[in-house]
Design a protein around this motif. Structure first.
Motif, PDB file in Angstrom:
ATOM      1  N   HIS A 239       7.524   5.711  -0.159  1.00  0.00           N
ATOM      2  CA  HIS A 239       6.416   5.718   0.814  1.00  0.00           C
ATOM      3  C   HIS A 239       6.770   6.586   1.996  1.00  0.00           C
ATOM      4  CE1 HIS A 239       3.703   3.406   3.368  1.00  0.00           C
ATOM      5  NE2 HIS A 239       4.213   3.556   4.332  1.00  0.00           N
ATOM      6  N   PRO A 266       6.490   0.222   9.558  1.00  0.00           N
ATOM      7  CA  PRO A 266       6.160  -0.533   8.087  1.00  0.00           C
ATOM      8  C   PRO A 266       7.557  -0.435   7.388  1.00  0.00           C
ATOM      9  CG  PRO A 266       4.934   1.588   8.128  1.00  0.00           C
ATOM     10  CD  PRO A 266       5.265   1.241   9.686  1.00  0.00           C
ATOM     11  N   THR A 270       9.442  -3.480   6.072  1.00  0.00           N
ATOM     12  CA  THR A 270       9.550  -4.075   4.709  1.00  0.00           C
ATOM     13  C   THR A 270      11.283  -4.140   4.352  1.00  0.00           C
ATOM     14  OG1 THR A 270       9.703  -1.691   4.286  1.00  0.00           O
ATOM     15  CG2 THR A 270       7.365  -2.859   3.929  1.00  0.00           C
ATOM     16  N   THR A 271      11.927  -3.477   5.032  1.00  0.00           N
ATOM     17  CA  THR A 271      13.337  -3.481   4.690  1.00  0.00           C
ATOM     18  C   THR A 271      13.891  -4.728   5.039  1.00  0.00           C
ATOM     19  OG1 THR A 271      13.654  -0.901   4.603  1.00  0.00           O
ATOM     20  CG2 THR A 271      15.537  -2.253   5.230  1.00  0.00           C
ATOM     21  N   THR A 273      12.026  -7.589   5.819  1.00  0.00           N
ATOM     22  CA  THR A 273      11.797  -8.720   4.929  1.00  0.00           C
ATOM     23  C   THR A 273      12.314  -8.936   3.748  1.00  0.00           C
ATOM     24  OG1 THR A 273       9.912  -7.424   4.162  1.00  0.00           O
ATOM     25  CG2 THR A 273       9.461  -8.760   5.986  1.00  0.00           C
ATOM     26  N   THR A 274      12.753  -7.685   2.988  1.00  0.00           N
ATOM     27  CA  THR A 274      13.461  -7.564   1.671  1.00  0.00           C
ATOM     28  C   THR A 274      14.939  -8.469   2.047  1.00  0.00           C
ATOM     29  OG1 THR A 274      12.087  -5.929   0.864  1.00  0.00           O
ATOM     30  CG2 THR A 274      14.182  -6.616  -0.235  1.00  0.00           C
ATOM     31  N   ALA A 576      10.231  -8.725  -1.328  1.00  0.00           N
ATOM     32  CA  ALA A 576       9.847  -7.541  -1.826  1.00  0.00           C
ATOM     33  C   ALA A 576       8.194  -7.435  -1.857  1.00  0.00           C
ATOM     34  CB  ALA A 576      10.434  -7.143  -3.193  1.00  0.00           C
ATOM     35  N   ASP A 579       6.107  -6.627   1.196  1.00  0.00           N
ATOM     36  CA  ASP A 579       5.561  -5.303   1.531  1.00  0.00           C
ATOM     37  C   ASP A 579       4.476  -4.625   1.388  1.00  0.00           C
ATOM     38  OD1 ASP A 579       8.425  -5.640   1.783  1.00  0.00           O
ATOM     39  OD2 ASP A 579       9.040  -3.866   0.185  1.00  0.00           O
ATOM     40  N   TYR A 580       3.755  -5.065   0.520  1.00  0.00           N
ATOM     41  CA  TYR A 580       2.508  -4.795  -0.062  1.00  0.00           C
ATOM     42  C   TYR A 580       1.276  -5.279   0.956  1.00  0.00           C
ATOM     43  CZ  TYR A 580       4.739  -4.358  -4.342  1.00  0.00           C
ATOM     44  OH  TYR A 580       5.552  -4.145  -5.406  1.00  0.00           O
ATOM     45  N   ILE A 582       2.405  -5.750   4.158  1.00  0.00           N
ATOM     46  CA  ILE A 582       2.704  -4.892   5.540  1.00  0.00           C
ATOM     47  C   ILE A 582       1.994  -3.601   5.515  1.00  0.00           C
ATOM     48  CG2 ILE A 582       4.696  -3.905   6.524  1.00  0.00           C
ATOM     49  CD1 ILE A 582       6.453  -6.299   5.353  1.00  0.00           C
ATOM     50  N   HIS A 583       2.236  -3.008   4.338  1.00  0.00           N
ATOM     51  CA  HIS A 583       1.610  -1.628   4.423  1.00  0.00           C
ATOM     52  C   HIS A 583       0.205  -1.681   4.318  1.00  0.00           C
ATOM     53  CE1 HIS A 583       5.235   0.617   3.500  1.00  0.00           C
ATOM     54  NE2 HIS A 583       5.326  -0.165   2.492  1.00  0.00           N
TER      55      HIS A 583
END
Length: 661
Positions: A239, A266, A270-271, A273-274, A576, A579-580, A582-583
């Motif tokens: 990303h 972001p 994402t990191t 939340t994973t 994971a 993440d989509y 989020i972005h």
């Protein structure tokens, strides 16, 4: 951000850490597989511990030896096995004591038979050593030239250790090649692909080096940690580099600073939340699942830290500029057909959910292995000839001498009671068959203490081989044992690998809903905080929640049983797949109130979201080559789940958004 200009210093630091990690990795150890299925409070663990103290049998290994007329192979194999340290008893089916080698005895006990046109003799090997897996491995190596097949709990553990080594050695290299190809395809630059993948690759080495330095073993619980780090940890690098290449700034340092500033939030989200998705596994009441969750969280955290620390300085070596493409067919598909796509999302999600009603719970030892593995090859032969599967161990407590006639009668009664649920049993009663009637009493007195009986504790053990591996069969067997009430019988308890797996499965699945709920709640609060909107935060998590529900449907559709491993996928996908959103939502929120907010958001994030989903799916598809069947299930589910999460995110969020401000 002064470190961005000190790129050579950063490179030297990375190399030093990599060299140190590589040096430490020489001490990396492969450990046992799933030795901590459940906690010490488990009744099965308590019974197992008690039996280990009372009986000398740690495992009964069955060796299927091909035989022909006048063939000396059997005797040579038996001789090699008897010379192996840790073996306390070897029973040659053609040379029973005092039977004059009459094969009728061996046939009656199910130790000689045919499988696929070949004749086999089943030798019984009693292992008394404290490390039965090591003994089985030694026997396997000592008989490697005779085409013999093995079956037993210790052999399953020994093969699992070999498979773990193979996964680390071969599949890790394949995963690196696949992920690099994904990077190169997405970035269209060899230098950009190599530099952006370097921090994640080094994070994997760092983590393995730390494991080795602190003496932490790689086991079946955490063997996927390198894959998780490589496949999922690389998303942040991809990303960042994609955004860096899209910026038209001549000064590379300023370009890197601008890229980092615009994507740091972001990427951090994402990191985080994973990591939360993995850590939620620790809520389950299983040591194995806790290890799975912690190892995954370690890997993602290491990848995130190396990306933040090393990638911005490294990116300054890349001169290429790849501007964000204008709207193409892919972007227009999500924007112009957003209402139709929303209906597709609703209908497809509803239909897939219906299959969740056909999901079955199942978890046992042999589910780990493919049909063409050494483990299953031996399992099929001994099951056909000897009627042996993964055994359940029964401990019988008497208030009389265990070799008395009354005790023998009790064991015979127990043997009859378990017959509807088993293919066969092995106990002191079977040794009784090896001696003539006039010598039975003398033979009993000569039996070594701890071989199926313990006269000090007035106890006996019986190995029961269930008729199948299904959970219900094991539960019915245990219930039947609990109903047996006889004079001089104080207590019957049961244990075995499959019973520990069943308990682990029940514990994990009962607490799974709690762990998922907690993770979803935390992630929802994080989305609300990031977007500074309660409404947008709630809407953003709907696609991933529906994806989680549909995973149950995919389990039913593809007839994959619901167990610890498939439950593990839910937490990974949650961490994971969000993440989509989020972005997408971060970009959407930044571009408000522009009149072309939606199309600009899709241009910036749409193809990246799809590429990331495909990349993760392809990365995990490497596990299709694993000898472990459960890894194949993980590969299939992860590919389907990530593709589903990406399309659900774009279909739903585009569908509910307005094309203008």
């Amino acid at each position: 951000m002064n470190r961005i200009g000190k790129r050579w210093l950063i490179i030297l630091f990375m190399i030093a850490l990599g060299a140190l990690s590589t040096y430490e990795m020489r001490q990396l150890k492969i450990g046992s597989y799933f030795k901590a299925q459940v906690g010490t409070d488990s009744p099965y663990v308590e019974t197992e511990k008690q039996m280990m103290e009372e009986f000398a049998i740690r495992d009964l290994l069955l060796v299927a030896i091909p035989i022909q007329d006048n063939d000396h192979t059997l005797q040579e194999v038996i001789t090699n096995i008897r010379q192996t340290k840790g073996v306390s008893l070897v029973i040659n089916p053609l040379q029973f004591p005092l039977t004059l080698g009459k094969p009728s005895i061996a046939h009656r006990l199910g130790l000689i038979g045919e499988y696929n046109g070949d004749r086999y003799a089943i030798a019984l090997i009693v292992i008394s050593a404290s490390n039965p897996e090591s003994v089985s491995k030694s026997i396997f190596q000592a008989t490697s030239g005779y085409n013999v097949k093995f079956f037993g709990s210790s052999f399953i553990g020994a093969m699992a250790l070999d498979y773990i080594s193979m996964i680390l050695r071969n599949l890790s290299a394949l995963a690196i090649a696949v992920i690099f190809c994904v990077f190169f395809y997405r970035l269209r630059s060899l230098a950009a692909a190599a530099l952006s993948f370097a921090p994640t690759l080094l994070a994997t080495f760092y983590l393995l080096g730390i494991y080795a330095a602190f003496g932490k073993q790689i086991t079946l619980e955490n063997v996927l940690m390198p894959f998780i780090t490589l496949v999922m940890g690389s998303a942040a690098s991809l990303h960042y580099m994609s955004h860096y290449l899209s910026l038209n700034v001549s000064n590379p340092v300023e370009r890197a600073e601008k890229a980092f500033k615009e994507v740091s939030i972001p990427i951090l989200m994402t990191t985080s939340t994973t990591v939360i998705g993995f850590l939620s596994l620790c809520i389950t009441r299983s040591p194995a699942m806790t290890e799975l969750g912690l190892s995954g969280a370690y890997g993602i955290t290491a990848a995130g830290l190396t990306t933040f620390a090393f990638l911005p300085p490294l990116s300054t070596f890349v001169k290429a500029h790849i501007p964000v493409s204008q709207s193409d067919r892919v972007d227009l598909f999500f924007v112009e057909n957003r209402k139709r796509n929303l209906w597709i999302f609703l209908i497809f999600a509803t239909v897939i959910s219906l299959f969740s009603f056909s999901v079955k719970r199942e978890f046992h030892v042999l589910m780990f292995f493919k049909q063409n593995s050494e483990v299953m090859a031996g399992a099929q032969i001994v099951r056909k000839i000897a009627g042996v599967t993964v055994p359940a161990m029964i401990r019988v407590q008497f208030d009389i001498d265990p070799i008395s006639s009354e005790a023998m009668s009790i064991l015979q009664e127990i043997q009859q009671e378990v017959q509807p649920f088993s293919m066969r049993t092995i106990s002191i009663l079977d040794l009784n068959e090896l001696f003539p009637d006039f010598l039975k009493n003398l033979a009993f007195l000569s039996i070594p203490e701890g071989l199926f009986i313990n006269r000090h504790s007035n106890s006996a053990m019986m190995m029961v081989f269930p008729k199948d591996s299904h959970s219900q069969t094991h539960r019915d067997l245990e219930k039947r044992l609990q109903t047996i009430k006889l004079p001089h019988l104080e207590k019957i308890s049961i244990t075995g690998e499959n019973y520990k797996y069943l308990e682990m499965n029940d514990r994990v699945l009962k607490s799974q809903s709690v762990s998922i709920f907690v993770a979803v709640a935390v992630i929802t609060l994080m989305m609300i905080a990031m977007l500074k909107s309660f409404k947008l935060g709630l809407l953003s998590v709907i696609p991933i929640v529906v994806t989680l529900i549909n995973i149950y449907g995919f389990l039913g559709l593809f007839k994959i049983p619901l167990n610890v491993i498939s439950a593990y996928i839910l937490n990974i996908v949650l961490g994971a797949g969000i993440d989509y959103a989020i972005h997408f939502m971060y970009s959407y929120r930044k571009k408000l109130p522009s009149p072309d907010t939606l199309i600009r958001t899709v241009e910036l994030t749409g193809k990246s979201i799809l590429a990331n989903a495909v990349g993760i799916g392809l990365g995990f598809s490497v596990l299709l080559f694993s000898p472990m069947k459960v890894h194949v299930h993980i590969a299939v589910l992860m590919f389907i789940a990530m593709i589903t999460a990406s399309f659900y995110t774009l279909f739903f969020l585009c569908g509910i958004a307005r094309s203008n401000s």
